[in-house]
Design a protein around this motif. Structure first.
Motif, PDB file in Angstrom:
ATOM      1  N   TYR A   1       0.791  -1.111  -0.074  1.00 10.66           N
ATOM      2  CA  TYR A   1      -0.050   0.045   0.071  1.00 10.66           C
ATOM      3  C   TYR A   1       0.781   1.243  -0.173  1.00 10.66           C
ATOM      4  O   TYR A   1       0.415   2.089  -0.608  1.00 10.66           O
ATOM      5  CB  TYR A   1      -1.000   0.109   1.067  1.00 10.66           C
ATOM      6  N   TYR A   2       1.811   1.282   0.750  1.00 10.64           N
ATOM      7  CA  TYR A   2       2.772   2.547   0.805  1.00 10.64           C
ATOM      8  C   TYR A   2       3.282   2.434  -0.686  1.00 10.64           C
ATOM      9  O   TYR A   2       3.325   3.666  -1.217  1.00 10.64           O
ATOM     10  CB  TYR A   2       4.194   1.977   1.639  1.00 10.64           C
ATOM     11  N   ALA A   3       3.839   1.669  -1.380  1.00  9.62           N
ATOM     12  CA  ALA A   3       4.311   1.669  -2.525  1.00  9.62           C
ATOM     13  C   ALA A   3       3.249   2.107  -3.672  1.00  9.62           C
ATOM     14  O   ALA A   3       3.623   2.780  -4.634  1.00  9.62           O
ATOM     15  CB  ALA A   3       5.081   0.200  -3.198  1.00  9.62           C
ATOM     16  N   LYS A   4       1.944   1.637  -3.506  1.00 15.02           N
ATOM     17  CA  LYS A   4       0.819   1.995  -4.294  1.00 15.02           C
ATOM     18  C   LYS A   4       0.681   3.529  -4.344  1.00 15.02           C
ATOM     19  O   LYS A   4       0.646   4.344  -5.294  1.00 15.02           O
ATOM     20  CB  LYS A   4      -0.274   1.259  -4.099  1.00 15.02           C
ATOM     21  N   ASN A   5       0.816   3.992  -3.237  1.00 18.64           N
ATOM     22  CA  ASN A   5       0.488   5.633  -3.002  1.00 18.64           C
ATOM     23  C   ASN A   5       1.885   6.162  -3.630  1.00 18.64           C
ATOM     24  O   ASN A   5       1.575   7.136  -4.229  1.00 18.64           O
ATOM     25  CB  ASN A   5       0.489   5.652  -1.389  1.00 18.64           C
TER      26      ASN A   5
END
Length: 163
Positions: free
Chosen positions: A92-96
């Motif tokens: 989720y961090y990388a998606k953001n």
């Protein structure tokens, strides 16, 4: 029409069932989640979404992460649930940070290749060094080039993509 808490509860129940079904697939790799671990994963899923300002409809990313990582030689029962928690947070961090320029499957595939390759199972490397490099490269318009078979690490296409 159902209200939001009912919808969230239904989504969580569906996710719990889905994760229990994953145990059938992962058992051949010596991996299984207990009910308590499943409940923890679901709670952390909500927290990960909140922490990253995301809303998600459907089943969430955990099943895809399990499918992608269950046969990794670096995944062991004693750290299985904790590894999934870290992978979920990292995802989720990388998606953001990549501004959703990568599909879920592209990101997961890249994470898995690095996890088994250059990271050699290190979540610190995967979720730190690699994800930061990935995010900077994607925001700069560079494409991730997957490693060739037998190679540990891919690289970045130096040509920027046309916007």
């Amino acid at each position: 029409m159902a209200n939001l808490p009912e919808l969230i509860q239904a989504q969580q129940a569906s996710m719990a069932h889905q994760l229990q079904c994953c145990n059938k697939q992962t058992a051949r790799y010596g991996l299984e989640l207990s009910r308590e671990q499943i409940n923890t994963l679901i709670k952390r899923h909500q927290l990960a979404l909140q922490a990253n300002g995301r809303v998600e409809f459907g089943e969430g990313i955990l099943k895809k992460l399990i499918d992608a990582f269950c046969d990794s030689p670096y995944l062991f029962q004693e750290h299985y649930a904790e590894t999934l928690l870290s992978l979920q947070d990292c995802f989720y961090y990388a998606k953001n940070e990549t501004q959703d320029l990568l599909t879920d499957d592209e990101l997961i595939d890249s994470m898995r290749q690095i996890f088994d390759g250059a990271a050699q199972g290190s979540l610190e490397y995967l979720c730190g060094t690699f994800v930061e490099q990935l995010c900077m490269a994607v925001r700069a318009g560079k494409d991730w080039v997957a490693p060739a078979p037998g190679e540990d690490e891919g690289g970045w296409n130096d040509e920027t993509t046309d916007e």
